[in-house]
Design a protein around this motif. Structure first.
Motif, mmCIF file in Angstrom:
data_model
loop_
_atom_site.group_PDB
_atom_site.id
_atom_site.type_symbol
_atom_site.label_atom_id
_atom_site.label_comp_id
_atom_site.label_asym_id
_atom_site.label_seq_id
_atom_site.Cartn_x
_atom_site.Cartn_y
_atom_site.Cartn_z
ATOM 1 N N SER A 370 16.295 59.049 -50.581
ATOM 2 C CA SER A 370 14.808 59.691 -51.069
ATOM 3 C C SER A 370 14.600 60.847 -50.261
ATOM 4 C CB SER A 370 13.764 58.396 -50.656
ATOM 5 O OG SER A 370 13.839 58.117 -49.403
ATOM 6 N N ASN A 371 15.225 61.627 -49.923
ATOM 7 C CA ASN A 371 15.296 62.724 -48.885
ATOM 8 C C ASN A 371 14.584 63.672 -49.847
ATOM 9 O OD1 ASN A 371 15.482 65.254 -47.542
ATOM 10 N ND2 ASN A 371 16.091 63.934 -45.870
ATOM 11 N N GLU A 372 13.329 64.061 -49.693
ATOM 12 C CA GLU A 372 12.538 64.894 -50.621
ATOM 13 C C GLU A 372 13.129 66.369 -50.651
ATOM 14 O OE1 GLU A 372 8.235 66.478 -51.691
ATOM 15 O OE2 GLU A 372 8.305 65.115 -49.766
ATOM 16 N N VAL A 373 13.429 66.942 -49.389
ATOM 17 C CA VAL A 373 13.592 68.049 -48.993
ATOM 18 C C VAL A 373 15.255 68.439 -49.807
ATOM 19 C CG1 VAL A 373 14.132 69.871 -47.397
ATOM 20 C CG2 VAL A 373 12.358 68.179 -47.079
ATOM 21 N N ALA A 374 16.066 67.601 -49.395
ATOM 22 C CA ALA A 374 17.404 67.619 -50.227
ATOM 23 C C ALA A 374 17.343 67.785 -51.508
ATOM 24 C CB ALA A 374 18.346 66.717 -49.431
ATOM 25 N N LEU A 375 16.431 66.715 -52.045
ATOM 26 C CA LEU A 375 16.266 66.654 -53.442
ATOM 27 C C LEU A 375 15.846 67.880 -54.238
ATOM 28 C CD1 LEU A 375 15.273 62.788 -53.593
ATOM 29 C CD2 LEU A 375 17.437 63.915 -54.647
ATOM 30 N N LEU A 376 14.960 68.405 -53.645
ATOM 31 C CA LEU A 376 14.270 69.708 -53.945
ATOM 32 C C LEU A 376 15.237 70.923 -54.010
ATOM 33 C CD1 LEU A 376 10.535 69.480 -52.723
ATOM 34 C CD2 LEU A 376 11.390 69.240 -54.988
ATOM 35 N N ALA A 377 16.030 70.862 -52.771
ATOM 36 C CA ALA A 377 17.057 72.022 -52.664
ATOM 37 C C ALA A 377 18.090 72.048 -53.703
ATOM 38 C CB ALA A 377 17.510 71.850 -51.249
ATOM 39 N N LEU A 378 18.513 70.647 -53.918
ATOM 40 C CA LEU A 378 19.602 70.723 -54.899
ATOM 41 C C LEU A 378 18.837 71.166 -56.350
ATOM 42 C CD1 LEU A 378 21.190 67.234 -54.042
ATOM 43 C CD2 LEU A 378 22.419 69.503 -54.038
ATOM 44 N N ALA A 398 12.197 63.381 -56.796
ATOM 45 C CA ALA A 398 11.889 63.692 -55.387
ATOM 46 C C ALA A 398 10.367 63.525 -55.534
ATOM 47 C CB ALA A 398 11.828 65.359 -54.988
ATOM 48 N N ALA A 399 9.493 63.756 -56.514
ATOM 49 C CA ALA A 399 8.218 63.384 -56.733
ATOM 50 C C ALA A 399 8.056 61.858 -56.693
ATOM 51 C CB ALA A 399 7.687 64.012 -57.928
ATOM 52 N N ARG A 400 8.849 61.069 -57.424
ATOM 53 C CA ARG A 400 8.865 59.712 -57.357
ATOM 54 C C ARG A 400 9.097 59.200 -55.725
ATOM 55 N NH1 ARG A 400 11.973 59.773 -61.833
ATOM 56 N NH2 ARG A 400 14.042 59.350 -60.575
ATOM 57 N N GLY A 401 9.885 59.903 -55.193
ATOM 58 C CA GLY A 401 9.987 59.505 -53.550
ATOM 59 C C GLY A 401 8.889 59.662 -52.710
#
Length: 408
Positions: A370-378, A398-401
């Motif tokens: 659920s790491n938002e930053v990593a998901l947004l970076a990907l 990322a938004a769900r997390g």
């Protein structure tokens, strides 16, 4: 320190929004000892005095925050401004008589003066813009107001060329030319102070680079809301390389990748501002591991948290290769550290190695789904690679997390 007295870490958080862990506990402790020795009292007595002495707390803040900067630091934003500001003024901002620029956490002022030079390079006369630098440190601002810098403040050929055009050699280094000085001013303020935030007027260009990475979660969320207000729908926000990952979920990307610029228009996925539940550098929940480094090896190295805090500071200074080396030392003995992999990816991204960064962000998500930053970076990498559907799925995840984190 009495049981009821807040700790120095708590004071930094509640009054300045700073996360002591991101500043580095070892660096903070060393400064507490140094200042208590200078005051001739014990460390405990000094820590207790901080709650009742704004002057001592201000001195501590000025000592632990990072002030290192230079002219045209991470030059992409300034090149972008020099190439496009005249067009923005005419087309985006309705031919306003004067562009207003804010440089938040401007330290010793090099960023604010660099913006002024970039606007002048764009062909705008000094009366067509105003640049206001804001910082918590009055001692740093005293340097900023002089507009005089040593040769080492001009790093690289672009900075040297602009120095020759917009500065003149003087005792102590190079002084910004008199023609630019009326357009630049400096203000001392605590960026998370609610009253100050309410009084700040909207700006056309807002610089907030390598600032949010040192804030604790609540302060960071309030700062994002503040940035949205002062940028408005038409303003442009310039961030640091790590903060760009967070802002990409809230603002629309604008201009070339290296500028780290965003439009005040909302990102398509986020109709309402939301809290950012995790910093790019805050340690996410750890994954249980069956093996740990030997005690003897741990004693020969700084604690992983302090090593990663050092990496954060190095990245903030633009020393990305050194930051990457710090992270790699941590990952040698702690391969399941999500924060380490995240910092590795952010450093690799800043160094222009998208493939390596993508691998590191993927490792982060594997360890912390659920790491938002990593998901947004990907998601950002997928967008740049021309895969909008994959990017959209990652942003939705990322938004769900983030929503789950807020509810929890």
């Amino acid at each position: 320190m009495s049981p009821s007295s807040p700790s120095p870490e708590e004071l930094l958080s509640t009054r300045y929004g700073l996360d002591a862990g991101l500043l580095g506990h070892a660096a903070l402790e060393a400064e507490l000892v140094r200042q208590s020795n200078a005051a001739g009292i014990s460390r405990a007595e000094y820590a207790a005095r901080l709650a009742h002495s704004p002057q001592d707390l201000q001195a501590l803040v000025e000592a632990v925050v990072v002030h290192e900067t230079w002219m045209l630091r991470d030059g992409g934003p300034f090149t972008f401004i020099a190439q496009s500001a005249a067009q923005w003024r005419r087309e985006r901002f309705g031919d306003v008589p004067r562009l207003r620029v804010l440089c938040l956490a401007c330290a010793t002022g090099e960023e604010a003066w660099s913006v002024a030079m970039a606007l002048a390079e764009a062909g705008l006369p000094p009366e067509a813009f105003s640049v206001e630098g804001v910082d918590v440190s009055e001692s740093a601002l005293r340097i900023a107001r002089t507009g005089v810098y040593p040769a080492r403040a001009f790093r690289g050929p672009d900075a040297e060329r602009w120095r020759d055009r917009w500065c003149e050699e003087t005792t102590g280094g190079y002084a910004v030319r008199a023609s630019l000085r009326p357009s630049v001013s400096f203000t001392q303020a605590n960026l998370v102070d609610a009253q100050w935030q309410q009084e700040v007027q909207p700006a056309h260009l807002v610089f907030c680079r390598n600032v949010l990475i040192y804030f604790e979660t609540g302060a960071r969320s309030r700062m994002l809301a503040f940035l949205r207000r002062i940028a408005g729908a038409q303003g442009l926000l310039f961030t640091g390389h790590a903060e760009a990952v967070l802002c990409a979920a809230e603002f629309a990307t604008f201009g070339p990748t290296g500028a780290f610029a965003f439009s005040g228009e909302r990102a398509s996925l986020s109709p309402q501002p939301r809290a950012v539940t995790r910093s790019a550098f805050t340690a996410p929940p750890r994954v249980a591991v069956s093996q740990t480094p030997s005690p003897a090896r741990r004693e020969t190295r700084p604690a992983p948290e302090d090593e990663l805090a050092l990496a954060t500071r190095l990245a903030d200074q633009g020393r990305y290769a050194e930051a990457l080396a710090c992270v790699n030392r941590v990952l040698e003995t702690d391969r399941t550290n999500p924060r380490g992999w995240l910092l590795k990816g952010l450093s690799e991204q800043a160094l222009g190695d998208a493939a390596a960064a993508g691998n590191s962000f993927s490792r982060t998500v594997y360890l912390d789904p659920s790491n938002e930053v990593a998901l947004l970076a990907l998601a950002r990498l997928e967008t740049l690679a021309g895969h909008p559907e994959r990017a959209q799925r990652l942003r939705e995840r990322a938004a769900r997390g983030a929503a789950a984190g807020v509810q929890g």
